[in-house]
Scaffold this motif. Sequence first.
Motif, mmCIF file in Angstrom:
data_model
loop_
_atom_site.group_PDB
_atom_site.id
_atom_site.type_symbol
_atom_site.label_atom_id
_atom_site.label_comp_id
_atom_site.label_asym_id
_atom_site.label_seq_id
_atom_site.Cartn_x
_atom_site.Cartn_y
_atom_site.Cartn_z
ATOM 1 N N ASN A 249 0.820 2.303 10.629
ATOM 2 C CA ASN A 249 -0.346 1.414 10.668
ATOM 3 C C ASN A 249 0.023 -0.023 10.283
ATOM 4 O O ASN A 249 -0.500 -0.975 10.860
ATOM 5 C CB ASN A 249 -1.459 1.932 9.753
ATOM 6 N N SER B 84 0.818 -1.220 0.000
ATOM 7 C CA SER B 84 0.000 0.000 0.000
ATOM 8 C C SER B 84 0.850 1.267 0.000
ATOM 9 O O SER B 84 0.378 2.331 -0.422
ATOM 10 C CB SER B 84 -0.939 -0.001 1.210
ATOM 11 N N LEU C 164 0.906 5.759 -2.313
ATOM 12 C CA LEU C 164 0.776 7.022 -1.588
ATOM 13 C C LEU C 164 1.731 8.065 -2.155
ATOM 14 O O LEU C 164 2.855 7.753 -2.544
ATOM 15 C CB LEU C 164 1.015 6.792 -0.103
ATOM 16 N N GLU D 121 1.725 10.784 4.232
ATOM 17 C CA GLU D 121 0.841 9.622 4.014
ATOM 18 C C GLU D 121 1.599 8.307 4.205
ATOM 19 O O GLU D 121 1.098 7.385 4.838
ATOM 20 C CB GLU D 121 0.250 9.646 2.590
ATOM 21 N N ARG D 122 2.817 8.244 3.653
ATOM 22 C CA ARG D 122 3.622 7.017 3.783
ATOM 23 C C ARG D 122 4.031 6.774 5.238
ATOM 24 O O ARG D 122 4.046 5.640 5.697
ATOM 25 C CB ARG D 122 4.834 7.077 2.862
ATOM 26 N N GLU E 245 0.968 5.466 7.064
ATOM 27 C CA GLU E 245 0.665 4.105 6.611
ATOM 28 C C GLU E 245 1.683 3.101 7.157
ATOM 29 O O GLU E 245 1.314 2.008 7.576
ATOM 30 C CB GLU E 245 0.619 4.050 5.075
#
Length: 158
Positions: free
Chosen positions: A148, A132, A136, A141-142, A145
């Motif tokens: 997460n 994912s 990005l 954002e990276r 992520e």
Amino acid sequence: MLEDNYVLIIDEINRGNISRIFGELITLLEPDKRKGGSDTRKVILPYSKSPFSVPSNLYVLGTMNTADKSLAQLDLALRRRFDFIELLPQPELLEGVEVYDIEIADLLEVINQRIEVLLDREHTIGHSYFWSLKDLNTDKEREIELGNIFKRRIIPLL
């Protein structure tokens, strides 16, 4: 005339009840027992009472995670009817993906080297956990992520 090929994919096949998934069809998966094979076999379908055989242009793919202990219960009949192809993590597919100036491909290689030393190769982390990150656009954002991925997927797995 060439016939189209069809593929049926059963994800995590080893976690299912094989006799309920296939029933009497398990024998019909063998190449010689398929329609047009040297020992073609048919079964009568329970509801329609129609004869049925597996066509030669149907391919059944079953996926499984070898780290899953339910693999030990994998039916012997299933083992005889499928070929097994081991797919190992491919960190090189993540080349060019960076978070915090760390190359994710390198990070995955280091993680998996440690896992192999502490556990074994069967427990290594696949590249798909980080896939994912490729989609990005911003560093922020990276970063979120990646946090997460570790918090929700990798740490609970380990």
